[in-house]
Design an enzyme around this catalytic site. Structure first.
Site, short mmCIF file in Angstrom:
data_model
loop_
_atom_site.label_atom_id
_atom_site.label_comp_id
_atom_site.label_asym_id
_atom_site.label_seq_id
_atom_site.Cartn_x
_atom_site.Cartn_y
_atom_site.Cartn_z
N GLY A 173 0.95 -1.30 -0.05
CA GLY A 173 0.03 -0.03 0.03
C GLY A 173 0.91 1.37 0.04
N GLN A 218 3.06 9.98 1.60
CA GLN A 218 4.25 9.33 1.78
C GLN A 218 5.37 9.69 0.44
OE1 GLN A 218 2.41 5.18 2.36
NE2 GLN A 218 4.33 5.26 3.59
N CYS A 264 5.89 -0.15 7.59
CA CYS A 264 5.44 0.76 6.94
C CYS A 264 6.89 1.27 6.05
CB CYS A 264 5.18 2.30 7.80
SG CYS A 264 4.69 3.56 6.93
N LEU A 265 6.68 1.69 4.72
CA LEU A 265 7.71 2.25 3.95
C LEU A 265 8.19 3.42 4.51
CD1 LEU A 265 6.20 1.26 0.59
CD2 LEU A 265 7.82 0.10 1.78
N HIS A 283 -4.34 1.37 7.81
CA HIS A 283 -3.15 2.16 7.75
C HIS A 283 -3.31 3.18 6.81
CE1 HIS A 283 1.32 1.17 7.83
NE2 HIS A 283 1.32 2.03 6.89
N GLU A 284 -3.44 3.07 5.68
CA GLU A 284 -3.71 4.08 4.38
C GLU A 284 -4.11 5.32 4.97
OE1 GLU A 284 -1.09 3.75 2.84
OE2 GLU A 284 -0.86 1.48 2.79
N HIS A 292 -2.72 7.55 7.18
CA HIS A 292 -1.48 8.24 6.73
C HIS A 292 -2.16 9.60 6.16
CE1 HIS A 292 2.24 6.19 6.29
NE2 HIS A 292 1.96 5.01 5.89
O1 GNR Z 1 4.01 -2.67 2.46
C1 GNR Z 1 3.25 -2.42 3.60
N1 GNR Z 1 2.77 -3.60 4.36
C2 GNR Z 1 1.99 -3.57 5.38
C3 GNR Z 1 1.75 -4.43 6.11
C4 GNR Z 1 1.07 -4.49 7.27
C5 GNR Z 1 0.08 -3.53 7.43
C6 GNR Z 1 0.32 -2.44 6.58
C7 GNR Z 1 1.09 -2.52 5.49
S1 GNR Z 1 1.32 -1.03 4.66
C8 GNR Z 1 2.93 -1.01 4.07
C9 GNR Z 1 3.17 -0.06 2.90
C10 GNR Z 1 2.81 1.46 3.65
O2 GNR Z 1 3.71 1.89 4.34
N2 GNR Z 1 1.84 1.93 3.46
O3 GNR Z 1 1.55 3.32 3.83
NI NI Z 2 2.68 3.24 5.83
#
Ligand code: GNR
Ligand code: NI
Length: 174
Positions: A46, A51, A94-95, A136-137, A140
């Site tokens: 995601g 980001q 999270c990236l 999660h997104e 953000h």
């Molecule tokens: O790549 C991602 N893996 C992930 C694993 C578990 C819960 C959420 C994520 S999102 C993350 C990519 C990212 O930072 N998206 O904002």
């Molecule tokens: Ni993230």
């Protein structure tokens, strides 16, 4: 298409609240293309536009496993309509916080409304990893990171670690 740079902790731009997209135009479509290239290149499941330094309410996902066909999805102005009482725990990453993983508990099932790339309103129900990923997104887009859902001690440790690494990088550049 172009890969964009992913902002990492402690970049203050990760705390911006993203603005709604008024119209799905060529600029948004270009942003989405670049987000896919950036997300696949990372690799991640995601990505939120903020980001890559664009504080607009745009999210891309692809939860397909390596041996499965690609499943690119775009969520514009995603809104959490409903979240279950039942919760589920996933190890999140999270990236923008590279190489840090921690278990986070969130609602197990969610209902999300969003606009697709054609400008049409859609609603989906999600569970499992997709439910976690969408939450999660959407976090953000509101300037919230997954470390905001872990213990204060763990959070302050990871923030310190990234602040120190950033400090070292600027010192090396001088
Ligand atoms: O790549 C991602 N893996 C992930 C694993 C578990 C819960 C959420 C994520 S999102 C993350 C990519 C990212 O930072 N998206 O904002
Ligand atoms: Ni993230």
């Amino acid at each position: 298409m172009a890969t964009r740079t992913i902002l990492t902790l402690p970049d203050p731009r990760l705390r911006l609240v993203s603005k709604p997209v008024a119209k799905v135009d060529a600029e948004i479509r270009k942003l989405v293309e670049d987000m896919f290239e950036t997300m696949y290149g990372a690799p991640g499941i995601g990505l939120a536009a903020v980001q890559v330094g664009v504080p607009k309410r745009v999210v891309t996902t692809d939860l397909a496993k390596k041996d499965e066909p690609k499943n690119p999805k775009v969520y514009i102005n995603p809104e959490l309509l409903w979240a279950s009482e039942e919760r589920a725990a996933y190890e999140e990453g999270c990236l923008s916080i590279p190489e840090y993983y921690e278990e986070v508990e969130r609602p197990a099932h969610v209902k999300v409304r969003y606009t697709d790339l054609d400008g049409n309103e859609q609603e989906i129900e999600a569970n499992g990893l997709l439910a976690t990923c969408l939450q999660h997104e959407i976090d953000h887009l509101n300037g919230v990171l997954f470390i905001d859902h872990i213990s204060k001690l763990k959070r302050s440790r990871v923030i310190k670690k990234f602040a120190k690494a950033a400090r070292r990088e600027t010192e090396e550049a001088e």
